[in-house]
Design a protein around this motif. Structure first.
Motif, PDB file in Angstrom:
ATOM      1  N   CYS A  93     -11.076  52.304   3.761  1.00 38.89           N
ATOM      2  CA  CYS A  93     -12.236  51.975   3.043  1.00 38.89           C
ATOM      3  C   CYS A  93     -13.183  51.284   4.031  1.00 38.89           C
ATOM      4  O   CYS A  93     -12.716  50.714   4.809  1.00 38.89           O
ATOM      5  N   CYS A  94     -14.462  51.229   3.874  1.00 38.66           N
ATOM      6  CA  CYS A  94     -15.406  50.705   4.700  1.00 38.66           C
ATOM      7  C   CYS A  94     -16.152  49.810   3.615  1.00 38.66           C
ATOM      8  O   CYS A  94     -16.878  50.204   2.607  1.00 38.66           O
ATOM      9  N   ARG A  95     -16.222  48.417   3.614  1.00 32.93           N
ATOM     10  CA  ARG A  95     -17.004  47.267   2.754  1.00 32.93           C
ATOM     11  C   ARG A  95     -17.993  46.947   3.725  1.00 32.93           C
ATOM     12  O   ARG A  95     -18.034  46.510   4.738  1.00 32.93           O
ATOM     13  N   HIS A  96     -19.269  47.189   3.027  1.00 35.22           N
ATOM     14  CA  HIS A  96     -20.510  46.349   3.663  1.00 35.22           C
ATOM     15  C   HIS A  96     -21.118  45.164   2.816  1.00 35.22           C
ATOM     16  O   HIS A  96     -20.921  45.227   1.653  1.00 35.22           O
ATOM     17  N   SER A  97     -21.368  44.154   3.457  1.00 32.10           N
ATOM     18  CA  SER A  97     -21.880  43.325   2.994  1.00 32.10           C
ATOM     19  C   SER A  97     -23.183  42.993   3.704  1.00 32.10           C
ATOM     20  O   SER A  97     -23.465  42.950   5.069  1.00 32.10           O
ATOM     21  N   VAL A  98     -24.265  43.196   2.666  1.00 35.30           N
ATOM     22  CA  VAL A  98     -25.639  43.431   3.130  1.00 35.30           C
ATOM     23  C   VAL A  98     -26.463  42.350   2.513  1.00 35.30           C
ATOM     24  O   VAL A  98     -26.361  41.727   1.408  1.00 35.30           O
ATOM     25  N   ALA A  99     -27.232  41.601   3.603  1.00 35.95           N
ATOM     26  CA  ALA A  99     -28.132  40.453   3.190  1.00 35.95           C
ATOM     27  C   ALA A  99     -29.559  40.745   3.540  1.00 35.95           C
ATOM     28  O   ALA A  99     -29.859  41.707   4.599  1.00 35.95           O
TER      29      ALA A  99
ATOM     30  N   LEU B 243     -26.933  40.799  -1.268  1.00 40.13           N
ATOM     31  CA  LEU B 243     -26.615  41.719  -2.001  1.00 40.13           C
ATOM     32  C   LEU B 243     -25.070  42.033  -2.146  1.00 40.13           C
ATOM     33  O   LEU B 243     -24.312  41.577  -1.310  1.00 40.13           O
ATOM     34  N   ASN B 244     -24.418  42.381  -3.469  1.00 42.83           N
ATOM     35  CA  ASN B 244     -23.209  42.782  -3.715  1.00 42.83           C
ATOM     36  C   ASN B 244     -22.828  43.697  -2.577  1.00 42.83           C
ATOM     37  O   ASN B 244     -23.341  44.646  -2.324  1.00 42.83           O
ATOM     38  N   GLY B 245     -21.677  43.616  -2.043  1.00 43.54           N
ATOM     39  CA  GLY B 245     -21.081  44.457  -0.945  1.00 43.54           C
ATOM     40  C   GLY B 245     -20.649  45.916  -1.883  1.00 43.54           C
ATOM     41  O   GLY B 245     -20.303  45.826  -3.072  1.00 43.54           O
ATOM     42  N   TRP B 246     -20.555  47.074  -1.229  1.00 41.95           N
ATOM     43  CA  TRP B 246     -20.096  48.169  -1.660  1.00 41.95           C
ATOM     44  C   TRP B 246     -19.065  48.682  -0.848  1.00 41.95           C
ATOM     45  O   TRP B 246     -19.031  48.570   0.298  1.00 41.95           O
ATOM     46  N   ILE B 247     -18.223  49.489  -1.698  1.00 39.55           N
ATOM     47  CA  ILE B 247     -17.340  50.260  -0.612  1.00 39.55           C
ATOM     48  C   ILE B 247     -17.257  51.883  -0.488  1.00 39.55           C
ATOM     49  O   ILE B 247     -17.752  52.470  -1.319  1.00 39.55           O
ATOM     50  N   GLU B 248     -17.301  52.142   0.632  1.00 40.32           N
ATOM     51  CA  GLU B 248     -17.255  53.579   1.110  1.00 40.32           C
ATOM     52  C   GLU B 248     -16.024  54.071   1.692  1.00 40.32           C
ATOM     53  O   GLU B 248     -15.546  53.396   2.420  1.00 40.32           O
ATOM     54  N   GLU B 249     -15.450  55.096   1.061  1.00 39.06           N
ATOM     55  CA  GLU B 249     -14.051  55.463   1.495  1.00 39.06           C
ATOM     56  C   GLU B 249     -14.259  56.699   2.459  1.00 39.06           C
ATOM     57  O   GLU B 249     -15.120  57.488   1.874  1.00 39.06           O
ATOM     58  N   GLY B 250     -13.331  56.992   3.274  1.00 40.69           N
ATOM     59  CA  GLY B 250     -13.498  58.299   4.162  1.00 40.69           C
ATOM     60  C   GLY B 250     -12.807  57.940   5.411  1.00 40.69           C
ATOM     61  O   GLY B 250     -12.135  57.034   5.705  1.00 40.69           O
ATOM     62  N   GLU B 251     -12.980  58.851   6.194  1.00 43.21           N
ATOM     63  CA  GLU B 251     -12.593  58.940   7.841  1.00 43.21           C
ATOM     64  C   GLU B 251     -13.488  57.933   8.605  1.00 43.21           C
ATOM     65  O   GLU B 251     -14.623  58.111   8.513  1.00 43.21           O
ATOM     66  N   ALA B 252     -12.904  57.255   9.624  1.00 42.81           N
ATOM     67  CA  ALA B 252     -13.503  56.406  10.514  1.00 42.81           C
ATOM     68  C   ALA B 252     -14.011  57.448  11.628  1.00 42.81           C
ATOM     69  O   ALA B 252     -13.043  58.149  12.335  1.00 42.81           O
ATOM     70  N   ASP B 253     -15.289  57.953  12.001  1.00 42.27           N
ATOM     71  CA  ASP B 253     -15.585  58.723  12.715  1.00 42.27           C
ATOM     72  C   ASP B 253     -16.358  58.220  13.848  1.00 42.27           C
ATOM     73  O   ASP B 253     -17.122  58.976  14.770  1.00 42.27           O
ATOM     74  N   GLY B 254     -16.853  57.286  13.928  1.00 45.50           N
ATOM     75  CA  GLY B 254     -17.641  56.433  14.778  1.00 45.50           C
ATOM     76  C   GLY B 254     -19.055  56.546  14.758  1.00 45.50           C
ATOM     77  O   GLY B 254     -19.930  55.888  15.529  1.00 45.50           O
TER      78      GLY B 254
END
Length: 126
Positions: free
Chosen positions: A55-61, A110-121
């Motif tokens: 997963c990739c979690r983003h913390s956004v401000a 903002l609340n973080g959100w999660i994105e799932e998938g492959e790391a592709d750079g």
């Protein structure tokens, strides 16, 4: 571009202030901008023991820079309402004066959100 990023971009476009992903280099106020928003996106990646991205979690401000005063306070509330109407739960911090910028800055977490998938750079905002 993630759906959440598209929704955030639409909300910020609707607000009408100059905004940019990442920090501003230089001071937009020098170019006449009364208010501007820096969107700070801090991704963190989690993976499994075999190196696969889970997963990739983003913390956004958001950092809203303005001239202060009653009109600016009304605009700060307007940005909060617009974010909430667009489905973004957030916490608004108190405004602080930044003398070097000659601006007041208000942070919106903002609340973080999660994105799932492959790391592709790639930059996942595209």
């Amino acid at each position: 571009m993630r759906t959440d990023c598209k929704a955030l971009a639409a909300a910020l476009d609707g607000f009408g202030a100059l905004w940019r992903w990442g920090d501003f280099y230089g001071n937009p106020a020098c170019d006449g901008a009364a208010e501007y928003i820096a969107v700070l996106d801090e991704p963190s990646f989690d993976g499994s023991d075999d190196g696969e991205l889970t997963c990739c979690r983003h913390s956004v401000a958001l950092e809203l820079y303005d001239n202060g005063g009653r009109a600016a306070e009304a605009r700060r509330r307007e940005l909060s309402r617009l974010l909430a109407a667009s489905g973004f739960k957030h916490k608004r911090a108190g405004s602080v004066h930044i003398p070097s910028e000659r601006k007041h800055m208000t942070a919106y977490y903002l609340n973080g959100w999660i994105e799932e998938g492959e790391a592709d750079g790639r930059d996942h905002r595209d």
